[in-house]
Design an enzyme around this catalytic site. Structure first.
Site, PDB file in Angstrom:
ATOM      1  N   ALA A 230       0.825  -1.209   0.000  1.00 36.44           N
ATOM      2  CA  ALA A 230       0.000   0.000   0.000  1.00 36.44           C
ATOM      3  C   ALA A 230       0.864   1.266   0.000  1.00 36.44           C
ATOM      4  CB  ALA A 230      -0.937  -0.008   1.197  1.00 36.44           C
ATOM      5  N   HIS A 231       0.174   2.396  -0.077  1.00 36.47           N
ATOM      6  CA  HIS A 231       0.856   3.689  -0.245  1.00 36.47           C
ATOM      7  C   HIS A 231       1.753   4.040   0.935  1.00 36.47           C
ATOM      8  CE1 HIS A 231      -1.914   5.720   2.566  1.00 36.47           C
ATOM      9  NE2 HIS A 231      -2.881   5.047   1.984  1.00 36.47           N
TER      10      HIS A 231
END
Length: 317
Positions: A230-231
């Site tokens: 994820a980011h």
């Protein structure tokens, strides 16, 4: 750049104070004097007190903690205001005025591969059919990109990497603010993804771009098929992520961390170097001691987990 007064107007915020030219959005700890940030969670109030941001979205009760050098923009929902402001700084996906992609000596670009204007490909690379390299993306030397890989705009891939079919590098992180009526407002992911040298990324892996800054995959990492990162994560050097493992946003792995198949890691934690997680481990908290092995959900010492499984097996005989 956009004037703070104009930004407030375009995001529906009532603001009548001083104005500055805002160049972008960033975190409390990293924002510069030309950037806008926000405080939603009170546990970060110490970061607010020392922020170098030019302006900050805050609630009225937190405004007293804003440094004198930072403009306090008082709003009811800072996270929602940030989401609305993020759209104003979203970069273009394509730039038809940018120069044609630059391809280094000895590189092979297969028919059906698509290089956007402004992309840069290093020397002796192989780009297979159906691959896409976006505007401003940079690929290092001696890298192989297999069919149907997508490398989004502004992302960077190092030298001597292998990216297998249908992997996606730099897709948007999963971010939105929810209104009081339940509507979801997209937070535009205006950072990028940076992949180091000698990294191998398996088929159908997805690595999200950062909200601000970069999602970082450091040198020597090995990522199996069907992994999601994820980011704003940072994956340490020579870490190994096995199939179907997943890491939530803003988590940092030290070097040589191993995630077994289907292991899941929560967001906003740190994992010490040379830590191993067995298959299907639920990693729920920060690990500060290096060299340990964990298993189970929630995670526990691997030997303890083995003993627990043995005792449970005896109970049902």
């Amino acid at each position: 750049m956009i004037e703070l007064s104009d930004l407030a107007q375009q995001t529906g915020v009532e603001y009548k104070g001083n104005s500055i030219a805002v160049s972008g959005l960033n975190t409390l700890s990293d924002a510069s004097a030309s950037e806008l940030t926000f405080l939603e969670n009170r546990k970060y109030v110490e970061q607010l007190k020392s922020t170098g941001a030019g302006a900050v979205f805050v609630t009225a009760d937190m405004a007293e903690h804003v440094p004198s050098s930072t403009i306090a923009v008082v709003v009811d929902e800072p996270y929602l205001s940030l989401a609305k402001a993020s759209k104003l700084f979203a970069p273009p996906l394509f730039d038809t005025k940018a120069p044609a992609a630059v391809v280094g000596e000895g590189s092979y670009i297969a028919e059906g591969a698509n290089l956007a204007n402004g992309a840069t490909i290093g020397k002796n690379c192989t780009i297979m059919p159906g691959a896409f390299v976006g505007r401003g993306a940079v690929i290092g030397d001696n890298t192989i990109i297999h069919s149907n890989v997508s490398i989004y705009h502004d992302c960077k891939v190092g030298s001597a990497c292998i990216i297998h079919a249908s992997a996606v590098i730099g897709s948007d992180g999963f971010g939105f603010a929810t209104t009081k009526l339940g509507n979801h407002i997209k937070i535009y992911q205006n950072g990028n993804t940076v992949v180091g040298d000698d990294v191998e990324i398996g088929a159908s892996v997805t690595i999200d771009r950062a909200v601000f800054g970069s999602t970082i995959i450091k040198d020597g990492v090995r990522i199996d098929n069907l992994v999601h990162i994820a980011h704003n994560c940072v994956i340490g050097e020579y870490s190994v992520l096995v199939a179907q493992s997943g890491i939530a946003g803003s988590t940092t792995l030290g070097r040589n961390v191993v995630l077994g198949a289907q292991a899941g890691v929560v967001g906003h934690i740190q994992i010490a170097p040379f830590t191993t997680f067995a298959a299907r481990t639920g990693v729920t908290k920060t690990v500060t001691e290096s060299g340990k092995t964990f298993a189970g959900f929630p995670m526990m010492d691997h030997k303890m987990w083995l003993n627990l499984q043995a005792k449970m097996a005896r109970l049902i005989k």
